[in-house]
Design a protein around this motif. Structure first.
Motif, mmCIF file in Angstrom:
data_model
loop_
_atom_site.group_PDB
_atom_site.id
_atom_site.type_symbol
_atom_site.label_atom_id
_atom_site.label_comp_id
_atom_site.label_asym_id
_atom_site.label_seq_id
_atom_site.Cartn_x
_atom_site.Cartn_y
_atom_site.Cartn_z
ATOM 1 N N GLU A 46 15.364 7.122 13.098
ATOM 2 C CA GLU A 46 15.388 5.888 12.332
ATOM 3 C C GLU A 46 13.978 5.683 11.804
ATOM 4 O O GLU A 46 13.003 5.916 12.524
ATOM 5 N N ILE A 47 13.879 5.258 10.568
ATOM 6 C CA ILE A 47 12.569 5.117 9.943
ATOM 7 C C ILE A 47 12.281 3.640 9.701
ATOM 8 O O ILE A 47 13.095 2.925 9.118
ATOM 9 N N PHE A 48 11.128 3.204 10.159
ATOM 10 C CA PHE A 48 10.659 1.842 9.942
ATOM 11 C C PHE A 48 9.453 1.910 9.010
ATOM 12 O O PHE A 48 8.608 2.795 9.141
ATOM 13 N N ARG A 49 9.363 0.968 8.092
ATOM 14 C CA ARG A 49 8.231 0.910 7.161
ATOM 15 C C ARG A 49 7.554 -0.444 7.279
ATOM 16 O O ARG A 49 8.208 -1.473 7.370
ATOM 17 N N LYS A 50 6.227 -0.399 7.264
ATOM 18 C CA LYS A 50 5.468 -1.637 7.344
ATOM 19 C C LYS A 50 4.163 -1.462 6.581
ATOM 20 O O LYS A 50 3.474 -0.460 6.749
ATOM 21 N N ASP A 51 3.845 -2.433 5.738
ATOM 22 C CA ASP A 51 2.583 -2.428 5.016
ATOM 23 C C ASP A 51 1.569 -3.265 5.780
ATOM 24 O O ASP A 51 1.892 -4.341 6.289
ATOM 25 N N LEU A 52 0.355 -2.757 5.866
ATOM 26 C CA LEU A 52 -0.726 -3.436 6.570
ATOM 27 C C LEU A 52 -1.945 -3.526 5.674
ATOM 28 O O LEU A 52 -2.172 -2.651 4.831
ATOM 29 N N ASN A 53 -2.748 -4.531 5.916
ATOM 30 C CA ASN A 53 -4.033 -4.621 5.248
ATOM 31 C C ASN A 53 -5.088 -4.243 6.275
ATOM 32 O O ASN A 53 -5.303 -4.973 7.240
ATOM 33 N N LEU A 54 -5.718 -3.097 6.078
ATOM 34 C CA LEU A 54 -6.733 -2.604 6.996
ATOM 35 C C LEU A 54 -8.060 -2.507 6.267
ATOM 36 O O LEU A 54 -8.195 -1.722 5.327
ATOM 37 N N ASN A 55 -9.014 -3.306 6.690
ATOM 38 C CA ASN A 55 -10.341 -3.274 6.060
ATOM 39 C C ASN A 55 -10.244 -3.365 4.544
ATOM 40 O O ASN A 55 -10.850 -2.581 3.823
ATOM 41 N N ASP A 56 -9.454 -4.325 4.075
ATOM 42 C CA ASP A 56 -9.254 -4.562 2.637
ATOM 43 C C ASP A 56 -8.565 -3.409 1.926
ATOM 44 O O ASP A 56 -8.686 -3.248 0.718
ATOM 45 N N ASN A 57 -7.873 -2.585 2.662
ATOM 46 C CA ASN A 57 -7.079 -1.499 2.080
ATOM 47 C C ASN A 57 -5.625 -1.685 2.492
ATOM 48 O O ASN A 57 -5.337 -1.864 3.675
ATOM 49 N N LEU A 58 -4.734 -1.632 1.529
ATOM 50 C CA LEU A 58 -3.313 -1.711 1.835
ATOM 51 C C LEU A 58 -2.849 -0.327 2.282
ATOM 52 O O LEU A 58 -3.089 0.675 1.606
ATOM 53 N N VAL A 59 -2.225 -0.272 3.452
ATOM 54 C CA VAL A 59 -1.769 0.977 4.053
ATOM 55 C C VAL A 59 -0.288 0.838 4.358
ATOM 56 O O VAL A 59 0.154 -0.196 4.856
ATOM 57 N N SER A 60 0.491 1.857 4.058
ATOM 58 C CA SER A 60 1.910 1.854 4.375
ATOM 59 C C SER A 60 2.150 2.736 5.595
ATOM 60 O O SER A 60 1.799 3.915 5.594
ATOM 61 N N LEU A 61 2.711 2.131 6.644
ATOM 62 C CA LEU A 61 3.069 2.887 7.841
ATOM 63 C C LEU A 61 4.524 3.291 7.755
ATOM 64 O O LEU A 61 5.376 2.478 7.406
ATOM 65 N N VAL A 62 4.793 4.526 8.077
ATOM 66 C CA VAL A 62 6.165 5.007 8.220
ATOM 67 C C VAL A 62 6.287 5.434 9.678
ATOM 68 O O VAL A 62 5.627 6.376 10.111
ATOM 69 N N ILE A 63 7.087 4.699 10.424
ATOM 70 C CA ILE A 63 7.256 4.961 11.852
ATOM 71 C C ILE A 63 8.580 5.680 12.051
ATOM 72 O O ILE A 63 9.638 5.160 11.710
ATOM 73 N N TRP A 64 8.490 6.885 12.588
ATOM 74 C CA TRP A 64 9.668 7.719 12.844
ATOM 75 C C TRP A 64 10.083 7.528 14.300
ATOM 76 O O TRP A 64 9.385 7.964 15.207
#
Length: 187
Positions: A44-62
């Motif tokens: 199952e794949i979960f997606r979450k966007d985060l703001n890390l040090n003023d950078n938008l990062v997309s996490l894909v959790i498998w």
């Protein structure tokens, strides 16, 4: 950073079935815990966007199934991994004893260098302290032998779940964002 240029980081959760990988991912991604067991078939794949040090990062959790058949199904996808979190249940010794299997299989199938690739170990279900079969010291000793971090958490009580993913994402972000790499492990 624009939506299209954000780095995508792939985090894999591996371990035996019933250890709480889905609960961990659901708690982090949706801030929810259901308490009902739902068997993961395949991944199952979960997606979450985060703001890390003023950078938008997309996490894909498998979130992977915990049975041996995962090997054939996931091998091509494992190569996209940027991080792996091995998960065991502190109340079920067999899940701890299986960690070497999961570690060996991951590095074999993902074709990653175990000395350089970011991994962590998570012991789940610490809310069931009276049922504990694996001590914190045993888990820390296993981690020391591979120089990896160890976290204990409870998806049910929302203890340390955020910290696990934040720590691993921060580690990956330091490695990937300055290079402007869309997917960290591109060859």
């Amino acid at each position: 950073m624009s939506q299209n240029n954000k780095p995508t980081l792939h985090i894999w959760l591996l371990g035996d079935e019933f250890v709480g990988k889905t609960s961990l991912a659901c708690r982090y991604n949706n801030e929810q815990y259901s308490g009902k067991y739902r068997k993961t078939i395949g991944a199952e794949i979960f997606r979450k966007d985060l703001n890390l040090n003023d950078n938008l990062v997309s996490l894909v959790i498998w979130d992977t199934s915990g049975y041996d058949g995962f090997k054939k199904k996931h091998t091509p996808f494992l190569r996209s991994a940027d991080c792996c979190i091995f998960v065991f249940d502190v109340t079920y010794r067999k899940s701890f004893e299986s960690l070497n299997f999961w570690r060996d299989e991951f590095f074999l199938r993902a074709e990653k260098n175990p000395n350089e690739f970011p991994v962590a170990l998570v012991g789940t279900k610490i809310d069931l302290e009276n049922e504990r079969e694996v001590s914190k010291q045993e888990a820390e000793d296993w981690c020391k032998s591979f120089s990896i971090p160890y976290f204990e958490c409870s998806a049910k009580d929302d203890i340390n779940v955020q910290e696990v993913f934040e720590a691993m994402t921060a580690k990956l972000a330091m490695k990937c964002i300055p290079k402007g790499i869309r997917i960290c492990n591109n060859k």
